[in-house]
Design a protein around this motif. Structure first.
Motif, PDB file in Angstrom:
ATOM      1  N   SER A  82      44.245  59.127  40.451  1.00 53.39           N
ATOM      2  CA  SER A  82      42.828  58.890  40.689  1.00 53.39           C
ATOM      3  C   SER A  82      42.563  57.457  40.266  1.00 53.39           C
ATOM      4  O   SER A  82      42.735  57.107  39.090  1.00 53.39           O
ATOM      5  CB  SER A  82      41.959  59.825  39.838  1.00 53.39           C
ATOM      6  OG  SER A  82      41.661  61.008  40.532  1.00 53.39           O
ATOM      7  N   GLY A  83      42.203  56.606  41.233  1.00 51.52           N
ATOM      8  CA  GLY A  83      41.838  55.237  40.889  1.00 51.52           C
ATOM      9  C   GLY A  83      40.497  55.232  40.165  1.00 51.52           C
ATOM     10  O   GLY A  83      39.874  56.286  39.987  1.00 51.52           O
ATOM     11  N   GLY A  84      40.042  54.095  39.734  1.00 50.93           N
ATOM     12  CA  GLY A  84      38.780  53.985  39.000  1.00 50.93           C
ATOM     13  C   GLY A  84      37.645  54.654  39.774  1.00 50.93           C
ATOM     14  O   GLY A  84      37.377  54.302  40.914  1.00 50.93           O
ATOM     15  N   GLY A 183      37.651  39.398  31.471  1.00 47.49           N
ATOM     16  CA  GLY A 183      36.847  40.598  31.739  1.00 47.49           C
ATOM     17  C   GLY A 183      37.438  41.857  31.149  1.00 47.49           C
ATOM     18  O   GLY A 183      36.787  42.900  31.130  1.00 47.49           O
ATOM     19  N   ARG A 184      38.692  41.778  30.662  1.00 44.38           N
ATOM     20  CA  ARG A 184      39.331  42.986  30.090  1.00 44.38           C
ATOM     21  C   ARG A 184      39.464  42.879  28.577  1.00 44.38           C
ATOM     22  O   ARG A 184      40.185  43.663  27.953  1.00 44.38           O
ATOM     23  CB  ARG A 184      40.693  43.204  30.748  1.00 44.38           C
ATOM     24  CG  ARG A 184      40.632  43.257  32.268  1.00 44.38           C
ATOM     25  CD  ARG A 184      41.870  43.794  32.920  1.00 44.38           C
ATOM     26  NE  ARG A 184      41.945  45.259  32.796  1.00 44.38           N
ATOM     27  CZ  ARG A 184      42.742  46.011  33.565  1.00 44.38           C
ATOM     28  NH1 ARG A 184      43.549  45.449  34.455  1.00 44.38           N
ATOM     29  NH2 ARG A 184      42.770  47.325  33.414  1.00 44.38           N
ATOM     30  N   THR A 185      38.740  41.941  27.966  1.00 43.12           N
ATOM     31  CA  THR A 185      38.796  41.776  26.513  1.00 43.12           C
ATOM     32  C   THR A 185      38.577  43.107  25.799  1.00 43.12           C
ATOM     33  O   THR A 185      39.275  43.444  24.856  1.00 43.12           O
ATOM     34  CB  THR A 185      37.744  40.748  26.072  1.00 43.12           C
ATOM     35  OG1 THR A 185      38.120  39.462  26.579  1.00 43.12           O
ATOM     36  CG2 THR A 185      37.609  40.686  24.565  1.00 43.12           C
ATOM     37  N   ALA A 215      52.184  52.012  28.483  1.00 45.16           N
ATOM     38  CA  ALA A 215      51.911  50.724  27.831  1.00 45.16           C
ATOM     39  C   ALA A 215      51.671  49.703  28.939  1.00 45.16           C
ATOM     40  O   ALA A 215      52.502  49.552  29.845  1.00 45.16           O
ATOM     41  CB  ALA A 215      53.101  50.313  26.975  1.00 45.16           C
ATOM     42  N   LYS A 216      50.497  49.062  28.904  1.00 45.56           N
ATOM     43  CA  LYS A 216      50.156  48.110  29.963  1.00 45.56           C
ATOM     44  C   LYS A 216      49.411  46.918  29.377  1.00 45.56           C
ATOM     45  O   LYS A 216      48.950  46.996  28.235  1.00 45.56           O
ATOM     46  CB  LYS A 216      49.324  48.810  31.048  1.00 45.56           C
ATOM     47  CG  LYS A 216      47.901  49.197  30.618  1.00 45.56           C
ATOM     48  CD  LYS A 216      47.186  49.972  31.737  1.00 45.56           C
ATOM     49  CE  LYS A 216      45.720  50.180  31.420  1.00 45.56           C
ATOM     50  NZ  LYS A 216      45.006  50.929  32.468  1.00 45.56           N
ATOM     51  N   HIS A 217      49.380  45.753  30.088  1.00 45.97           N
ATOM     52  CA  HIS A 217      50.109  45.473  31.316  1.00 45.97           C
ATOM     53  C   HIS A 217      51.205  44.475  30.941  1.00 45.97           C
ATOM     54  O   HIS A 217      50.894  43.430  30.351  1.00 45.97           O
ATOM     55  CB  HIS A 217      49.184  44.860  32.352  1.00 45.97           C
ATOM     56  CG  HIS A 217      47.942  45.670  32.590  1.00 45.97           C
ATOM     57  ND1 HIS A 217      46.841  45.617  31.763  1.00 45.97           N
ATOM     58  CD2 HIS A 217      47.640  46.569  33.538  1.00 45.97           C
ATOM     59  CE1 HIS A 217      45.913  46.446  32.218  1.00 45.97           C
ATOM     60  NE2 HIS A 217      46.369  47.038  33.288  1.00 45.97           N
ATOM     61  N   PHE A 218      52.401  44.838  31.311  1.00 45.51           N
ATOM     62  CA  PHE A 218      53.598  44.105  30.877  1.00 45.51           C
ATOM     63  C   PHE A 218      53.761  42.822  31.672  1.00 45.51           C
ATOM     64  O   PHE A 218      53.976  42.910  32.894  1.00 45.51           O
ATOM     65  CB  PHE A 218      54.824  45.016  31.070  1.00 45.51           C
ATOM     66  CG  PHE A 218      56.120  44.410  30.664  1.00 45.51           C
ATOM     67  CD1 PHE A 218      57.009  43.904  31.613  1.00 45.51           C
ATOM     68  CD2 PHE A 218      56.476  44.327  29.323  1.00 45.51           C
ATOM     69  CE1 PHE A 218      58.220  43.341  31.240  1.00 45.51           C
ATOM     70  CE2 PHE A 218      57.692  43.767  28.949  1.00 45.51           C
ATOM     71  CZ  PHE A 218      58.558  43.275  29.903  1.00 45.51           C
ATOM     72  N   PHE A 346      55.753  53.149  42.828  1.00 44.51           N
ATOM     73  CA  PHE A 346      54.880  52.156  43.468  1.00 44.51           C
ATOM     74  C   PHE A 346      53.515  52.745  43.782  1.00 44.51           C
ATOM     75  O   PHE A 346      53.401  53.707  44.557  1.00 44.51           O
ATOM     76  CB  PHE A 346      55.575  51.614  44.724  1.00 44.51           C
ATOM     77  CG  PHE A 346      56.759  50.762  44.355  1.00 44.51           C
ATOM     78  CD1 PHE A 346      57.952  51.360  43.929  1.00 44.51           C
ATOM     79  CD2 PHE A 346      56.679  49.380  44.355  1.00 44.51           C
ATOM     80  CE1 PHE A 346      59.038  50.578  43.524  1.00 44.51           C
ATOM     81  CE2 PHE A 346      57.768  48.588  43.950  1.00 44.51           C
ATOM     82  CZ  PHE A 346      58.938  49.199  43.539  1.00 44.51           C
ATOM     83  N   MET A 347      52.493  52.176  43.106  1.00 44.00           N
ATOM     84  CA  MET A 347      51.112  52.597  43.298  1.00 44.00           C
ATOM     85  C   MET A 347      50.630  52.000  44.615  1.00 44.00           C
ATOM     86  O   MET A 347      50.275  50.825  44.683  1.00 44.00           O
ATOM     87  CB  MET A 347      50.244  52.110  42.124  1.00 44.00           C
ATOM     88  CG  MET A 347      48.880  52.715  42.050  1.00 44.00           C
ATOM     89  SD  MET A 347      47.897  52.078  40.666  1.00 44.00           S
ATOM     90  CE  MET A 347      48.751  52.799  39.259  1.00 44.00           C
ATOM     91  N   GLU A 348      50.695  52.872  45.672  1.00 44.36           N
ATOM     92  CA  GLU A 348      50.336  52.427  47.027  1.00 44.36           C
ATOM     93  C   GLU A 348      49.200  53.318  47.501  1.00 44.36           C
ATOM     94  O   GLU A 348      49.419  54.243  48.300  1.00 44.36           O
ATOM     95  CB  GLU A 348      51.554  52.518  47.932  1.00 44.36           C
ATOM     96  CG  GLU A 348      52.651  51.506  47.624  1.00 44.36           C
ATOM     97  CD  GLU A 348      52.238  50.059  47.898  1.00 44.36           C
ATOM     98  OE1 GLU A 348      52.650  49.162  47.155  1.00 44.36           O
ATOM     99  OE2 GLU A 348      51.476  49.857  48.876  1.00 44.36           O
ATOM    100  N   ALA A 507      34.412  45.652  34.964  1.00 41.87           N
ATOM    101  CA  ALA A 507      35.825  45.948  34.751  1.00 41.87           C
ATOM    102  C   ALA A 507      36.652  44.846  35.391  1.00 41.87           C
ATOM    103  O   ALA A 507      36.269  44.272  36.415  1.00 41.87           O
ATOM    104  CB  ALA A 507      36.202  47.306  35.342  1.00 41.87           C
ATOM    105  N   GLU A 508      37.785  44.572  34.755  1.00 51.16           N
ATOM    106  CA  GLU A 508      38.780  43.638  35.262  1.00 51.16           C
ATOM    107  C   GLU A 508      38.174  42.263  35.539  1.00 51.16           C
ATOM    108  O   GLU A 508      37.285  41.821  34.808  1.00 51.16           O
ATOM    109  CB  GLU A 508      39.484  44.259  36.487  1.00 51.16           C
ATOM    110  CG  GLU A 508      40.090  45.628  36.154  1.00 51.16           C
ATOM    111  CD  GLU A 508      41.067  46.130  37.181  1.00 51.16           C
ATOM    112  OE1 GLU A 508      41.113  47.345  37.409  1.00 51.16           O
ATOM    113  OE2 GLU A 508      41.821  45.309  37.752  1.00 51.16           O
ATOM    114  N   GLY A 509      38.633  41.609  36.613  1.00 53.59           N
ATOM    115  CA  GLY A 509      38.227  40.231  36.840  1.00 53.59           C
ATOM    116  C   GLY A 509      36.750  40.065  37.131  1.00 53.59           C
ATOM    117  O   GLY A 509      36.212  38.967  37.035  1.00 53.59           O
TER     118      GLY A 509
END
Ligand code: GLC
Length: 632
Positions: A82-84, A183-185, A215-218, A346-348, A507-509
């Motif tokens: 389930s994506g965001g 944006g992910r602080t 564990a992310k994001h590598f 692979f998240m496709e 969220a994110e960028g």
């Protein structure tokens, strides 16, 4: 991922799936729950066709998969996410379980009956599930400095994630946030890698409760240079310009601990790139393409034996000069680059069929060695055996948002509050004071929850999720409260002002300072993100603090806000971070029911020009230093 063998054995004894074949034939070794995992993996691998194997390396999104579950069977998909914001309707534990079980049934209709692995971002509790307990985001948890509490929060998160049928959490982010303009602080536990490492009991808490951690994001996602962001982003998915020595000290250290100390079962590469200063910058390598770091370092040097899953369409960002920018993604080069770098799953979300076709062609053409495919599939199967999915593929709905979990969240909120300034003993407040509460974040549970809550980008509003706003927490203990979000109501000269301002969700960028915000959402959510207060917030602070004898300001935000100019008018200043659903926890420390114990997990800048500014910098003159926090 290590489930006590006794649980797996017991589950096997109770729910062993019947196996086709003559009554006398023993079940295949891989279905023998008592057999060692590696033997089960080896037995199953040799029974698999190339289609089986490639399917296990492919993850689709809930929406297309639920629209046509037969694609899970046809493509022999190994995983769905389930994506965001991607939730079933109705958004209830039972509906989530129904979704997962329907897709699981489709997976078990394949010849080898390999169960599906379903994943979600439950990054501060299962935020996308309506009614789940929404805990403070990681930055607030870092402020608690309480390892035991963080473990309890993640154990409760595991329980509520599992209660919705989901055995995999794309969490915790073990990123080290080095520039608050990111944006992910708020998804980071802090700017010091040792603090992030201290909080990694989160991994054990998830996995000891049957939920695979990631564990992310590598690696280096929080350490990218401002101005190098991907597309419109100013910093997210950008370039970490660093030496191998500094990269190891700051960005890789949390992964060493996650793998070696906590046996994390999954790792997700970063969208960002790394550019080695010792090699002469100008040659950034995308983390999703880095065989040196994924295979060489993570798998071989650290001995990571779990699975590496891409980020959302992560390989679609890989350079491919052989095709126009408008060519369909992924391209053959992107597929083989990601697989050969060492990625296993692979998240496709919407291009799973394309990925499967392209990877098969790459293997058939000899451009992806079979040994690499087998390594990837071994890791995926190993993960599923360790989770007990072969013995227990189906889920049952459980309870979420329990009083016990909400009490835990309230404790976490209280312990996350950092008291930055407190002159004239403004705090703790007296319950018999005449209180004048103002500010747009005083009564907005959506703003106090932040991103990854119901929607990917979060959702402003006072009733978006069950829980208590900060104002409701104040009203529960103080009888005489005037509330005026914009401070338009008259202010009594003896009133004590409480002004709650800060950020709206992102969220994110789309939360990067200087980046264009996410195009949908409320007008407030579409405001340009700043490191200073928004103009409207500044006005409310000035008005209330000028008219009251005592003025307390709370910042509900995903990162520090530069408030130096207005600090003199504030008698007290509190960093509230993103507390989540239990805003009453803020009132607990405001009125002294609990003491202030929180400490800054990041440096609080004096000016925007200072950023990035981190503990250990040679020149270091912040407004409040890393670790600062007044105890009451
Ligand atoms: C997002 C995020 C990642 C998340 C994934 C799945 O783009 O970068 O943290 O786990 O996609 O939602």
């Amino acid at each position: 991922m290590r489930l006590p063998v006794v649980i797996v054995l017991l589950a096997a004894a109770l729910t062993a799936a019947p196996v086709a074949g003559p009554a006398s034939a023993a079940p295949p070794r891989y279905l023998d729950a008592g057999a060692p995992v590696e033997q089960r993996v080896a037995d199953l691998l040799k029974r698999m066709t190339l289609d089986d194997k490639i399917g296990q390396m492919t993850q689709a999104e809930r929406a297309p998969a639920s629209a046509d579950p037969s694609m899970v069977t046809k493509l022999r998909l190994g995983s769905v996410l389930s994506g965001g914001g991607s939730a079933p309707t109705p958004n209830t534990p039972a509906a989530w379980v129904e979704t997962v079980n329907t897709l699981q049934k489709a997976a078990l209709a394949t010849p080898l009956k390999i169960p599906l692995l379903y994943g979600v971002d439950a990054v501060h509790g299962h935020g996308h599930l309506l009614g789940a307990t929404v805990f403070p985001h990681n930055l607030g948890l870092g402020a608690t400095r309480d390892r035991g509490l963080v473990r309890d929060v993640y154990a409760a998160t595991a329980e509520e994630t599992a209660a919705s049928g989901v055995p995999w959490n794309f969490s915790p982010c073990v990123c080290v946030t080095r520039d608050e303009r990111w944006g992910r602080t708020y998804e980071s536990f802090g700017e010091d890698p040792s603090l992030v490492i201290e909080m990694e009991g989160a991994i054990d808490a998830l996995q000891e409760n049957g939920v695979l951690a990631t564990a992310k994001h590598f690696a280096g996602d929080g350490d990218t240079e401002f101005g190098t962001g991907n597309g419109d982003f100013t910093i997210d998915q950008g370039v970490t310009v660093t030496s191998r020595k500094d990269f190891a000290r700051v960005d890789l250290a949390p992964f060493v601990s996650a793998v070696r100390e906590h046996r994390v079962g999954a790792v997700m590469p970063s969208f960002s790139s790394v550019d080695w200063t010792e090699d002469g910058v100008g040659n950034p390598v995308k983390m999703h393409a880095s065989k040196e770091l994924i295979t060489g370092y993570l798998k071989h040097r650290l001995g990571f034996d779990g699975l590496v899953v891409t980020d959302w369409e992560g390989i679609h960002q890989l350079p491919d000069p052989s095709v126009p920018a408008t060519a369909p993604r992924p391209t053959p080069l992107q597929v083989r680059t990601g697989v050969n770098a060492g990625i296993d799953l692979f998240m496709e979300p919407t291009s799973a069929p394309r990925f499967v076709t392209l990877l098969k062609a790459e293997v058939t053409a000899g451009r992806v060695p079979m040994a690499r495919i087998d390594d990837a599939v071994r890791r995926v199967l190993r993960t599923k055996f360790r989770l007990g999915l072969f013995e227990h593929p189906y889920a049952e709905a459980g309870e979420v948002g329990t009083a016990e979990h909400r009490a835990l969240a309230r404790e976490a909120v209280a312990k996350s509050q950092v008291l930055l300034k407190n002159t004239g003993h403004a705090l703790p407040l007296r319950t018999d004071s005449r209180l004048y509460v103002a500010g747009r974040n005083a009564d907005d549970i959506g703003n106090q929850a932040g991103g990854w809550t119901l929607d990917w980008q979060g959702r402003s509003g006072r009733d978006t999720i069950p829980g208590t706003t900060i104002l409701e927490g104040i009203r529960a203990v103080a009888p005489d409260v005037t509330y005026s979000a914009d401070a338009s109501a008259p202010i009594g000269k003896d009133d004590v002002g409480v002004v709650v301002v800060g950020e709206t969700p992102y969220a994110e960028g789309f939360g990067d300072v200087g980046a264009p915000p996410w195009p949908t959402g409320t007008a407030a959510q579409k405001e340009k993100k700043l490191l200073t207060l928004q103009p409207g917030d500044k006005k409310v602070v000035d008005k209330v603090c000028a008219a009251t004898g005592t003025c307390v300001v709370l910042l509900v935000s995903g990162r520090p806000q530069v408030v130096t100019d207005q600090l003199p008018v504030m008698d007290a200043l509190v960093a509230s971070w993103l507390p989540g659903s239990e805003g009453a926890g803020v009132a607990d420390v405001l009125f002294g029911k609990r003491p202030f114990t929180g400490r800054l997990p990041v440096t609080w800048p004096r000016t925007t020009a200072q950023v990035p500014i981190n503990v250990g910098d040679r020149s270091y003159h912040p407004l409040f230093p890393y670790g600062w926090g007044i105890r009451t």
